[in-house]
Motif scaffolding. Structure first.
Motif, PDB file in Angstrom:
ATOM      1  N   ARG A 125       0.829  -1.209   0.000  1.00  0.00           N
ATOM      2  CA  ARG A 125       0.000   0.000   0.000  1.00  0.00           C
ATOM      3  C   ARG A 125       0.862   1.256   0.000  1.00  0.00           C
ATOM      4  O   ARG A 125       1.899   1.298   0.642  1.00  0.00           O
ATOM      5  CB  ARG A 125      -0.898   0.024   1.240  1.00  0.00           C
ATOM      6  CG  ARG A 125      -1.959  -1.017   1.229  1.00  0.00           C
ATOM      7  CD  ARG A 125      -2.826  -0.930   2.481  1.00  0.00           C
ATOM      8  NE  ARG A 125      -3.108  -2.285   2.911  1.00  0.00           N
ATOM      9  CZ  ARG A 125      -3.151  -2.694   4.150  1.00  0.00           C
ATOM     10  NH1 ARG A 125      -2.951  -1.859   5.144  1.00  0.00           N
ATOM     11  NH2 ARG A 125      -3.405  -3.949   4.429  1.00  0.00           N
ATOM     12  N   PRO A 126       0.396   2.306  -0.676  1.00  0.00           N
ATOM     13  CA  PRO A 126       1.132   3.578  -0.635  1.00  0.00           C
ATOM     14  C   PRO A 126       0.902   4.283   0.702  1.00  0.00           C
ATOM     15  O   PRO A 126       0.005   3.920   1.467  1.00  0.00           O
ATOM     16  CB  PRO A 126       0.496   4.379  -1.775  1.00  0.00           C
ATOM     17  CG  PRO A 126      -0.888   3.825  -1.890  1.00  0.00           C
ATOM     18  CD  PRO A 126      -0.796   2.367  -1.519  1.00  0.00           C
ATOM     19  N   THR A 127       1.709   5.289   0.994  1.00  0.00           N
ATOM     20  CA  THR A 127       1.467   6.134   2.161  1.00  0.00           C
ATOM     21  C   THR A 127       0.395   7.154   1.792  1.00  0.00           C
ATOM     22  O   THR A 127       0.110   7.365   0.596  1.00  0.00           O
ATOM     23  CB  THR A 127       2.749   6.880   2.576  1.00  0.00           C
ATOM     24  OG1 THR A 127       3.126   7.748   1.495  1.00  0.00           O
ATOM     25  CG2 THR A 127       3.878   5.921   2.915  1.00  0.00           C
ATOM     26  N   MET A 128      -0.190   7.804   2.769  1.00  0.00           N
ATOM     27  CA  MET A 128      -1.200   8.819   2.459  1.00  0.00           C
ATOM     28  C   MET A 128      -0.583   9.987   1.699  1.00  0.00           C
ATOM     29  O   MET A 128      -1.232  10.581   0.841  1.00  0.00           O
ATOM     30  CB  MET A 128      -1.894   9.320   3.738  1.00  0.00           C
ATOM     31  CG  MET A 128      -2.989   8.397   4.242  1.00  0.00           C
ATOM     32  SD  MET A 128      -4.229   7.897   3.010  1.00  0.00           S
ATOM     33  CE  MET A 128      -4.995   9.443   2.585  1.00  0.00           C
ATOM     34  N   LEU A 129       0.677  10.305   1.981  1.00  0.00           N
ATOM     35  CA  LEU A 129       1.353  11.354   1.219  1.00  0.00           C
ATOM     36  C   LEU A 129       1.430  10.960  -0.253  1.00  0.00           C
ATOM     37  O   LEU A 129       1.128  11.764  -1.136  1.00  0.00           O
ATOM     38  CB  LEU A 129       2.757  11.604   1.777  1.00  0.00           C
ATOM     39  CG  LEU A 129       3.593  12.627   1.014  1.00  0.00           C
ATOM     40  CD1 LEU A 129       2.913  13.984   0.992  1.00  0.00           C
ATOM     41  CD2 LEU A 129       4.986  12.720   1.612  1.00  0.00           C
TER      42      LEU A 129
END
Length: 174
Positions: A125-129
């Motif tokens: 999963r990507p980070t929220m940034l």
């Protein structure tokens, strides 16, 4: 006065400067809880990414994850979105109310980002940034992997014991 979607109720579980922790009890809303938290009680900054991904797919489809079901496949929202994406028919997920007033490329990008957020493994999963940057930029996105809580095939049929669909339950004290 700029509202933001943020912690989905998990921020209160973290102490100062903590980015990962274990809990003694499950806190959160079913349907939005990440698989690592639901199964192991482990959460991190990527747990909220999962929740955001579910919310994003709900916004696009106009249906909630917990209430979504397709009688034919027994799919949940994540599984349905994944199948459509894999078949190149992701726009079918779009709510009928939004079809006339949307930009197809933005909808496809939103679905793609939503699927990246709900991937099974935390590290995928990507980070929220990164998610925020994905919305602001037009570059290519990495291909998503199968989402968490993926429903494999059709649920097995239970053999009926009763010929007339009537059952008798005997209550017994403990």
């Amino acid at each position: 006065m700029n509202p933001k979607i943020s912690d989905f109720g998990l921020a209160r579980m973290f102490r100062d400067q903590e980015i990962e922790a274990n809990t003694n009890r499950i806190v959160g809303t079913l349907g939005y809880i990440s698989p690592e938290y639901a199964v192991d009680g482990t959460f991190s900054e990527k747990s909220d990414v999962f929740s955001f991904g579910v919310l994003l797919l709900e916004i696009v489809s106009g249906k909630t994850n917990r209430e979504f079901s397709r009688e034919k496949d027994n799919d949940n929202l994540l599984t349905h979105a994944w199948r459509l994406y894999e078949e190149g028919m992701a726009l079918v997920l779009l709510s009928a109310h939004m079809r006339e007033s949307c930009v197809e490329s933005e909808v496809l990008r939103s679905i793609h980002i939503g699927l990246l957020c709900v991937q099974h493994h935390t590290n995928d999963r990507p980070t929220m940034l990164s998610v925020a940057l994905m919305f602001d930029q037009d570059g290519a996105l990495p291909p998503p992997k199968q989402p968490a809580f993926f429903a494999e095939g059709i649920l097995p049929k239970v053999k009926q014991i009763s010929v007339n669909d009537v059952t008798i339950t005997m209550l017994e004290p403990r």
